[in-house]
Design an enzyme around this catalytic site. Structure first.
Site, PDB file in Angstrom:
ATOM      1  N   PRO A   9       0.703  -1.192   0.124  1.00  0.00           N
ATOM      2  CA  PRO A   9      -0.084   0.030   0.102  1.00  0.00           C
ATOM      3  C   PRO A   9       0.777   1.274  -0.301  1.00  0.00           C
ATOM      4  O   PRO A   9       1.839   1.381   0.694  1.00  0.00           O
ATOM      5  CB  PRO A   9      -0.901  -0.152   1.385  1.00  0.00           C
ATOM      6  CG  PRO A   9      -0.332  -1.093   2.209  1.00  0.00           C
ATOM      7  CD  PRO A   9       0.573  -2.072   1.256  1.00  0.00           C
ATOM      8  N   ASN A  10       0.296   2.295  -0.810  1.00  0.00           N
ATOM      9  CA  ASN A  10       0.745   3.585  -0.797  1.00  0.00           C
ATOM     10  C   ASN A  10       1.983   3.606  -1.446  1.00  0.00           C
ATOM     11  O   ASN A  10       2.767   4.889  -1.801  1.00  0.00           O
ATOM     12  CB  ASN A  10       1.065   4.416   0.561  1.00  0.00           C
ATOM     13  CG  ASN A  10      -0.176   4.423   1.263  1.00  0.00           C
ATOM     14  OD1 ASN A  10      -1.135   5.038   0.690  1.00  0.00           O
ATOM     15  ND2 ASN A  10      -0.457   4.097   2.457  1.00  0.00           N
ATOM     16  N   ARG A  17       5.614  10.932  -2.338  1.00  0.00           N
ATOM     17  CA  ARG A  17       5.108  10.456  -0.912  1.00  0.00           C
ATOM     18  C   ARG A  17       6.401  10.820  -0.024  1.00  0.00           C
ATOM     19  O   ARG A  17       7.568   9.908  -0.458  1.00  0.00           O
ATOM     20  CB  ARG A  17       4.726   9.123  -0.924  1.00  0.00           C
ATOM     21  CG  ARG A  17       4.650   8.631   0.528  1.00  0.00           C
ATOM     22  CD  ARG A  17       4.358   6.843   0.533  1.00  0.00           C
ATOM     23  NE  ARG A  17       4.324   6.487   2.052  1.00  0.00           N
ATOM     24  CZ  ARG A  17       4.423   5.288   2.197  1.00  0.00           C
ATOM     25  NH1 ARG A  17       4.605   4.348   1.397  1.00  0.00           N
ATOM     26  NH2 ARG A  17       4.247   4.948   3.645  1.00  0.00           N
ATOM     27  N   TYR A  22      11.471   8.519   0.800  1.00  0.00           N
ATOM     28  CA  TYR A  22      11.376   7.474  -0.054  1.00  0.00           C
ATOM     29  C   TYR A  22      12.128   7.711  -1.399  1.00  0.00           C
ATOM     30  O   TYR A  22      12.085   7.048  -2.281  1.00  0.00           O
ATOM     31  CB  TYR A  22      10.101   7.073  -0.499  1.00  0.00           C
ATOM     32  CG  TYR A  22       9.374   6.326   1.062  1.00  0.00           C
ATOM     33  CD1 TYR A  22       9.948   5.362   1.566  1.00  0.00           C
ATOM     34  CD2 TYR A  22       8.410   7.097   1.747  1.00  0.00           C
ATOM     35  CE1 TYR A  22       9.148   4.681   2.706  1.00  0.00           C
ATOM     36  CE2 TYR A  22       7.724   6.510   2.697  1.00  0.00           C
ATOM     37  CZ  TYR A  22       7.993   5.432   3.277  1.00  0.00           C
ATOM     38  OH  TYR A  22       7.680   4.909   4.401  1.00  0.00           O
ATOM     39  N   ASN A  73       7.718  -5.820  -0.810  1.00  0.00           N
ATOM     40  CA  ASN A  73       7.715  -4.785  -0.207  1.00  0.00           C
ATOM     41  C   ASN A  73       6.179  -4.739   0.481  1.00  0.00           C
ATOM     42  O   ASN A  73       5.335  -3.965  -0.112  1.00  0.00           O
ATOM     43  CB  ASN A  73       8.176  -3.500  -0.907  1.00  0.00           C
ATOM     44  CG  ASN A  73       8.278  -2.335   0.223  1.00  0.00           C
ATOM     45  OD1 ASN A  73       7.811  -2.511   1.289  1.00  0.00           O
ATOM     46  ND2 ASN A  73       8.965  -1.153  -0.103  1.00  0.00           N
ATOM     47  N   ALA A  76       3.228  -0.866   4.948  1.00  0.00           N
ATOM     48  CA  ALA A  76       2.724  -0.721   6.133  1.00  0.00           C
ATOM     49  C   ALA A  76       2.078  -2.191   6.905  1.00  0.00           C
ATOM     50  O   ALA A  76       2.346  -2.365   7.953  1.00  0.00           O
ATOM     51  CB  ALA A  76       1.636   0.379   6.384  1.00  0.00           C
ATOM     52  N   HIS A  79       4.495  -4.517   9.274  1.00  0.00           N
ATOM     53  CA  HIS A  79       4.402  -4.129  10.604  1.00  0.00           C
ATOM     54  C   HIS A  79       3.120  -4.942  11.517  1.00  0.00           C
ATOM     55  O   HIS A  79       3.388  -5.180  12.568  1.00  0.00           O
ATOM     56  CB  HIS A  79       4.480  -2.944  11.006  1.00  0.00           C
ATOM     57  CG  HIS A  79       5.361  -2.095  10.121  1.00  0.00           C
ATOM     58  ND1 HIS A  79       6.812  -2.398  10.127  1.00  0.00           N
ATOM     59  CD2 HIS A  79       5.397  -1.206   9.176  1.00  0.00           C
ATOM     60  CE1 HIS A  79       7.217  -1.621   9.242  1.00  0.00           C
ATOM     61  NE2 HIS A  79       6.362  -0.865   8.644  1.00  0.00           N
ATOM     62  N   GLU A  97      11.986  -9.973   1.576  1.00  0.00           N
ATOM     63  CA  GLU A  97      11.402  -8.686   1.880  1.00  0.00           C
ATOM     64  C   GLU A  97      12.183  -7.436   1.728  1.00  0.00           C
ATOM     65  O   GLU A  97      13.432  -7.584   2.089  1.00  0.00           O
ATOM     66  CB  GLU A  97      11.130  -9.106   3.392  1.00  0.00           C
ATOM     67  CG  GLU A  97      10.331  -7.838   4.041  1.00  0.00           C
ATOM     68  CD  GLU A  97      10.273  -7.477   5.714  1.00  0.00           C
ATOM     69  OE1 GLU A  97      10.402  -8.769   6.126  1.00  0.00           O
ATOM     70  OE2 GLU A  97      10.111  -6.727   6.210  1.00  0.00           O
ATOM     71  N   HIS A  99      12.682  -3.138   1.637  1.00  0.00           N
ATOM     72  CA  HIS A  99      12.087  -1.720   2.096  1.00  0.00           C
ATOM     73  C   HIS A  99      12.985  -0.840   1.475  1.00  0.00           C
ATOM     74  O   HIS A  99      14.478  -0.758   1.514  1.00  0.00           O
ATOM     75  CB  HIS A  99      12.042  -1.687   3.613  1.00  0.00           C
ATOM     76  CG  HIS A  99      11.116  -2.721   4.311  1.00  0.00           C
ATOM     77  ND1 HIS A  99       9.939  -2.596   4.268  1.00  0.00           N
ATOM     78  CD2 HIS A  99      11.293  -3.884   4.679  1.00  0.00           C
ATOM     79  CE1 HIS A  99       9.117  -3.632   4.825  1.00  0.00           C
ATOM     80  NE2 HIS A  99      10.148  -4.384   5.073  1.00  0.00           N
ATOM     81  N   SER A 101      13.154   2.268   2.693  1.00  0.00           N
ATOM     82  CA  SER A 101      13.771   2.971   3.824  1.00  0.00           C
ATOM     83  C   SER A 101      14.489   1.851   4.741  1.00  0.00           C
ATOM     84  O   SER A 101      14.260   0.809   4.624  1.00  0.00           O
ATOM     85  CB  SER A 101      12.819   3.868   4.386  1.00  0.00           C
ATOM     86  OG  SER A 101      11.918   2.769   4.966  1.00  0.00           O
ATOM     87  N   ARG A 106      13.765   3.771  11.980  1.00  0.00           N
ATOM     88  CA  ARG A 106      12.637   4.642  12.157  1.00  0.00           C
ATOM     89  C   ARG A 106      11.725   4.402  13.278  1.00  0.00           C
ATOM     90  O   ARG A 106      12.349   4.102  14.285  1.00  0.00           O
ATOM     91  CB  ARG A 106      11.794   4.455  10.743  1.00  0.00           C
ATOM     92  CG  ARG A 106      12.809   4.779   9.484  1.00  0.00           C
ATOM     93  CD  ARG A 106      11.741   4.666   8.211  1.00  0.00           C
ATOM     94  NE  ARG A 106      10.752   5.615   8.199  1.00  0.00           N
ATOM     95  CZ  ARG A 106       9.728   5.646   7.304  1.00  0.00           C
ATOM     96  NH1 ARG A 106       9.713   4.562   6.417  1.00  0.00           N
ATOM     97  NH2 ARG A 106       8.722   6.655   7.355  1.00  0.00           N
TER      98      ARG A 106
HETATM   99  C1  DQA Z   1       8.345   0.849   3.553  1.00  0.00           C
HETATM  100  C2  DQA Z   1       8.363   1.207   5.144  1.00  0.00           C
HETATM  101  C3  DQA Z   1       7.226   1.044   5.850  1.00  0.00           C
HETATM  102  O1  DQA Z   1       7.058   1.243   7.106  1.00  0.00           O
HETATM  103  C4  DQA Z   1       6.161   1.838   5.251  1.00  0.00           C
HETATM  104  O2  DQA Z   1       4.941   1.812   5.890  1.00  0.00           O
HETATM  105  C5  DQA Z   1       6.066   1.841   3.790  1.00  0.00           C
HETATM  106  C6  DQA Z   1       7.402   1.855   2.660  1.00  0.00           C
HETATM  107  C7  DQA Z   1       9.704   1.165   2.740  1.00  0.00           C
HETATM  108  O3  DQA Z   1       9.586   0.352   1.520  1.00  0.00           O
HETATM  109  O4  DQA Z   1      10.475   1.916   3.235  1.00  0.00           O
HETATM  110  O5  DQA Z   1       4.966   2.238   3.042  1.00  0.00           O
HETATM  111  O6  DQA Z   1       8.038  -0.649   3.456  1.00  0.00           O
END
Ligand code: DQA
Length: 144
Positions: A9-10, A17, A22, A73, A76, A79, A97, A99, A101, A106
């Site tokens: 998501p997102n 964003r 990112y 990836n 959110a 978590h 997996e 990410h 970031s 964080r």
């Molecule tokens: C993320 C890190 C997550 O905490 C966050 O909710 C994301 C992106 C990352 O790629 O750094 O949407 O997965």
């Protein structure tokens, strides 16, 4: 090797964003980089983005027969989604997996990954490079 890549998501909002976290790369640009590296490694890819937990599980299920490995990836969902964790485990797909970031540096809620235990590796903090490293990792373990 066939690699299934799933963005959670997102991540469709990449580029606008929180660019300080990112980066400025858009999702199409990121996908082009993934396809470029995959092509060099001789991999075929299917790349999807979904904003919903059920959508991700449906994508995993629909593509599990085709894929030799998964690069995900979960965003959110990383978590707290036991449902995505269970789907990866149930389908038995070797998973990496990723990410953009470094979630370990964080907010406290981001430092926990419920997905990590069902993955072969977790690559974080490298921006697009995290995905490219995941592809290299798939090549190095020679799953097929
Ligand atoms: C993320 C890190 C997550 O905490 C966050 O909710 C994301 C992106 C990352 O790629 O750094 O949407 O997965």
């Amino acid at each position: 090797m066939n690699i299934l890549v799933i963005h959670g998501p997102n991540l469709h909002l990449l580029g606008r964003r929180s660019p300080e976290i990112y980066g400025s790369q858009t999702l199409p640009q990121l996908n082009a980089a993934i396809k470029g590296r995959a092509g060099k490694l001789g991999f075929k890819t299917r790349i999807f983005q979904s904003n919903s937990e059920g959508g991700i599980i449906d994508l995993l299920t629909a593509n599990a027969g085709w894929a030799d490995a998964l690069v995900i990836n979960p965003a959110a969902y990383t978590h707290y989604s036991y449902a995505i964790r269970d789907a990866i485990e149930a389908l038995g797909l070797p998973a990496v997996e990723v990410h953009l970031s470094d979630i370990s540096k964080r907010e406290p809620f981001r430092r926990v990954s419920v997905i990590k235990p069902v993955c072969l590796a977790q690559l974080k903090g490298g921006g697009a490079g995290s995905y490219l490293k995941a592809l290299d990792y798939c090549a190095s373990i020679k799953l097929k």
